[in-house]
Design a protein around this motif. Structure first.
Motif, PDB file in Angstrom:
ATOM      1  N   UNK A 214       0.812  -1.213   0.000  1.00  0.00           N
ATOM      2  CA  UNK A 214       0.000   0.000   0.000  1.00  0.00           C
ATOM      3  C   UNK A 214       0.849   1.269   0.000  1.00  0.00           C
ATOM      4  N   UNK A 215       2.189   1.114  -0.037  1.00  0.00           N
ATOM      5  CA  UNK A 215       3.064   2.283   0.084  1.00  0.00           C
ATOM      6  C   UNK A 215       3.342   2.966  -1.246  1.00  0.00           C
ATOM      7  N   UNK A 216       3.084   2.273  -2.370  1.00  0.00           N
ATOM      8  CA  UNK A 216       3.389   2.846  -3.670  1.00  0.00           C
ATOM      9  C   UNK A 216       4.836   2.665  -4.092  1.00  0.00           C
ATOM     10  N   UNK A 217       5.590   1.864  -3.340  1.00  0.00           N
ATOM     11  CA  UNK A 217       6.987   1.588  -3.675  1.00  0.00           C
ATOM     12  C   UNK A 217       7.079   0.935  -5.056  1.00  0.00           C
ATOM     13  N   UNK A 218       8.084   1.340  -5.859  1.00  0.00           N
ATOM     14  CA  UNK A 218       8.219   0.852  -7.232  1.00  0.00           C
ATOM     15  C   UNK A 218       9.028  -0.440  -7.330  1.00  0.00           C
ATOM     16  N   UNK A 219       9.929  -0.691  -6.390  1.00  0.00           N
ATOM     17  CA  UNK A 219      10.768  -1.892  -6.396  1.00  0.00           C
ATOM     18  C   UNK A 219      11.496  -2.065  -7.730  1.00  0.00           C
ATOM     19  N   UNK A 220      12.197  -1.022  -8.122  1.00  0.00           N
ATOM     20  CA  UNK A 220      12.892  -1.049  -9.406  1.00  0.00           C
ATOM     21  C   UNK A 220      14.052  -2.036  -9.418  1.00  0.00           C
ATOM     22  N   UNK A 221      14.478  -2.487  -8.223  1.00  0.00           N
ATOM     23  CA  UNK A 221      15.568  -3.459  -8.164  1.00  0.00           C
ATOM     24  C   UNK A 221      15.085  -4.887  -8.395  1.00  0.00           C
ATOM     25  N   UNK A 222      13.768  -5.086  -8.510  1.00  0.00           N
ATOM     26  CA  UNK A 222      13.236  -6.417  -8.761  1.00  0.00           C
ATOM     27  C   UNK A 222      13.295  -6.719 -10.255  1.00  0.00           C
ATOM     28  N   UNK A 235      -4.688  -1.268  -0.608  1.00  0.00           N
ATOM     29  CA  UNK A 235      -4.542  -1.134   0.837  1.00  0.00           C
ATOM     30  C   UNK A 235      -4.575  -2.544   1.420  1.00  0.00           C
ATOM     31  N   UNK A 236      -3.842  -2.758   2.486  1.00  0.00           N
ATOM     32  CA  UNK A 236      -3.804  -4.087   3.093  1.00  0.00           C
ATOM     33  C   UNK A 236      -5.185  -4.516   3.571  1.00  0.00           C
ATOM     34  N   UNK A 237      -5.940  -3.577   4.116  1.00  0.00           N
ATOM     35  CA  UNK A 237      -7.267  -3.917   4.636  1.00  0.00           C
ATOM     36  C   UNK A 237      -8.186  -4.391   3.512  1.00  0.00           C
ATOM     37  N   UNK A 238      -8.175  -3.688   2.377  1.00  0.00           N
ATOM     38  CA  UNK A 238      -9.019  -4.093   1.256  1.00  0.00           C
ATOM     39  C   UNK A 238      -8.591  -5.439   0.693  1.00  0.00           C
ATOM     40  N   UNK A 239      -7.284  -5.649   0.638  1.00  0.00           N
ATOM     41  CA  UNK A 239      -6.810  -6.925   0.100  1.00  0.00           C
ATOM     42  C   UNK A 239      -7.195  -8.088   1.014  1.00  0.00           C
ATOM     43  N   UNK A 240      -7.085  -7.895   2.324  1.00  0.00           N
ATOM     44  CA  UNK A 240      -7.475  -8.960   3.252  1.00  0.00           C
ATOM     45  C   UNK A 240      -8.956  -9.292   3.106  1.00  0.00           C
TER      46      UNK A 240
END
Length: 252
Positions: A214-222, A235-240
């Motif tokens: 839910x943070x919007x992190x891009x994780x460009x190193x993946x 959001x974690x709540x919606x996903x759960x």
């Protein structure tokens, strides 16, 4: 690598209904924005040598724990943890690796939960294995000397400086990752180095990986060519809630 947005709810429900062995990793700061991770961070813990040999350091550390936790017990089961406790009732969820130290899942249902980074809710004797709840120590001012050994000092169940994560917990985590057909990672703010290593284990076995962030992190190193890696911007709540809906007819 696939990035899924809010509009893909129905796809997610269908996907999760097809998995038979789901493993969950709950990243740090899942509970109350990481309150206990901050208060009891690794950097604030004494070295294991000082804790064992220096009575002043030991007493000061326990005094600090008691001061922090005296008004916290009993810990409130947050709405997120309530969802997790429902989700883990499904036989399709084979286990949970929790990187938070609050220990709330273990207090409420320890089956198939690995508190990999430790659990502030327990103290134990490293000699005989006797343990007791931290709540008892805090509320009743129990003696922190082991009543079985009569000499060894009970220690909070989390690694101090100079200690590694418990090898049996790592072993159980590897076994869980080896048997799952889906690894779902719940990220409140960032992925820890330990989780990156777990992703690599699952990736090599061509299992599906879902990173819910839910943070919007891009994780460009993946590696963007990892076809079995799915980023879900929810959001974690919606996903759960989506997980609960997809597993609803399989929850015991």
């Amino acid at each position: 690598m696939i990035i899924l947005e809010q509009m893909d709810k129905n796809i997610l429900i269908e996907d999760f209904s097809q998995f038979n062995q789901i493993a969950l990793i709950i990243e740090k700061n899942f509970y109350e924005e990481g309150k206990f991770e901050v208060l009891f961070s690794y950097e604030k813990r004494p070295s294991i040598k000082d804790f064992r040999t220096n009575e002043k350091i030991r007493n000061e550390y326990f005094d600090n724990i008691i001061h922090i936790l005296k008004d916290e017990y009993p810990f409130t089961v947050s709405s997120r943890y309530q969802r997790i406790l429902e989700i883990k009732k499904s036989p399709n969820v084979v286990g949970i690796i929790n990187l938070n130290i609050d220990g709330i899942l273990t207090l409420n249902n320890s089956q198939n939960v690995i508190d990999l980074e430790g659990n502030i809710n327990w103290v134990y004797c490293s000699t005989c294995g006797m343990d007791k709840s931290m709540e008892s120590v805090v509320k009743n001012q129990d003696d922190i000397t082991c009543i079985s050994c009569r000499s060894n000092i009970l220690k909070p169940s989390m690694p101090f400086k100079g200690q590694d994560i418990a090898q049996w917990d790592l072993r159980d985590s590897w076994m869980l990752l080896n048997k799952c057909d889906n690894l779902t990672i719940l990220v409140a703010d960032q992925i820890s180095p330990m989780t990156y290593s777990f992703i690599e284990i699952v990736r090599k076995r061509n299992k599906e990986i879902y990173i819910v962030d839910q943070s919007g992190e891009k994780y460009e190193n993946m590696d963007s060519n990892m076809m079995n890696l799915n980023f879900i911007n929810y959001s974690l709540d919606n996903f759960l809630d989506i997980m609960l809906e997809s597993l609803n007819n399989k929850i015991i």
